[in-house]
Write an enzyme that holds these catalytic residues in place. Sequence first.
Site, PDB file in Angstrom:
ATOM      1  N   PHE A  37      38.181  39.499  46.406  1.00 34.16           N
ATOM      2  CA  PHE A  37      37.743  38.239  45.813  1.00 34.16           C
ATOM      3  C   PHE A  37      36.220  38.146  45.867  1.00 34.16           C
ATOM      4  O   PHE A  37      35.612  38.389  46.914  1.00 34.16           O
ATOM      5  CB  PHE A  37      38.380  37.088  46.593  1.00 34.16           C
ATOM      6  CG  PHE A  37      38.046  35.720  46.060  1.00 34.16           C
ATOM      7  CD1 PHE A  37      38.712  35.214  44.952  1.00 34.16           C
ATOM      8  CD2 PHE A  37      37.088  34.925  46.679  1.00 34.16           C
ATOM      9  CE1 PHE A  37      38.421  33.947  44.463  1.00 34.16           C
ATOM     10  CE2 PHE A  37      36.796  33.666  46.199  1.00 34.16           C
ATOM     11  CZ  PHE A  37      37.464  33.175  45.088  1.00 34.16           C
ATOM     12  N   ASN A  97      39.194  30.521  53.785  1.00 38.44           N
ATOM     13  CA  ASN A  97      39.295  30.284  52.345  1.00 38.44           C
ATOM     14  C   ASN A  97      40.540  31.039  51.876  1.00 38.44           C
ATOM     15  O   ASN A  97      40.459  32.149  51.368  1.00 38.44           O
ATOM     16  CB  ASN A  97      38.053  30.779  51.612  1.00 38.44           C
ATOM     17  CG  ASN A  97      38.139  30.547  50.114  1.00 38.44           C
ATOM     18  OD1 ASN A  97      38.982  29.787  49.638  1.00 38.44           O
ATOM     19  ND2 ASN A  97      37.273  31.211  49.356  1.00 38.44           N
ATOM     20  N   PRO A  98      41.719  30.434  52.065  1.00 39.33           N
ATOM     21  CA  PRO A  98      42.967  31.140  51.772  1.00 39.33           C
ATOM     22  C   PRO A  98      43.332  31.037  50.299  1.00 39.33           C
ATOM     23  O   PRO A  98      42.725  30.262  49.552  1.00 39.33           O
ATOM     24  CB  PRO A  98      43.982  30.367  52.625  1.00 39.33           C
ATOM     25  CG  PRO A  98      43.468  28.953  52.556  1.00 39.33           C
ATOM     26  CD  PRO A  98      41.958  29.072  52.556  1.00 39.33           C
TER      27      PRO A  98
END
Length: 284
Positions: free
Chosen positions: A88, A187-188
């Site tokens: 990400f 920050n899942p």
Amino acid sequence: MTFLLDEIALATARLAEAGVPSPRTDAEEIAAFVHAVRRSELHTVKDADFDALFWEGVARREAREPLQHITGHAYFRYLELAVGPGVFVPRPETEVMAGWAIETLRAMDVAAPLVVDLGTGSGAIALSIAQEVALSEVHAVEVDPDAYAWAKRNISEHGQGRTHLHPDDLAEALPELNGKVDLVISNPPYIPPGAIPRDPEVRDYDPTRALYGTGDDGLGEVRAVERTARRLLRPGGWVSVEHADEQGRAVYLTFPEDNGWRDVRLRQDLTRRDRFVTARLGQD
């Protein structure tokens, strides 16, 4: 006006027509990367040194491939991180949450704060805390093997020996630290299954495992963070978890007083949208 600057102007128009949000900046970043100079030095590139690979990079960005995949790096606070397919790309809104964590840790009466970053991805949050909070010890957790490889690379370069990487699931991570941690941050994945991100850079290039949460509302991992934080934190320790702007109330309610949480608060990003929730584990 040099030949490269003329080409950057043409590239800017192409990227703007393709809907790229920051066409001039991206054109300049690609030019700087291809020609191995800083953006402030683009005017120094001689016409004879123009590299046609610039237009290859522009074409990739025109197709909405993330700029960070083209240049191979992403900026996050004071760090330049290696990123690419499989991890990400860290976003500016997450910098706000990392900044909150850094300020909170600095205000603690703790000589060497112990921190856990659940679902570290590239390692951006963990490494920022290690870099900016003196004597902090940060444990970064990442179960996805592709993201783990990127985090390992970045921690090797920036970890300062105080950032430790663990290939664990965030729901079961680090039982040896139960009741000892000063701050848990995450920050899942939180996008609901079936939802389609608006930005092509996210929809087509970010790994789905980092985007889509479990459960009908996508908040399965957020609930796992709550349980893990409740297990890991010492009394008085803090947790922070990021979410989508429309999920603020639901995430706020994930940290009920009955579970020992105090001072639960919705916090906003730079665009004044709800972006993360913070809470303190009660001491009673």
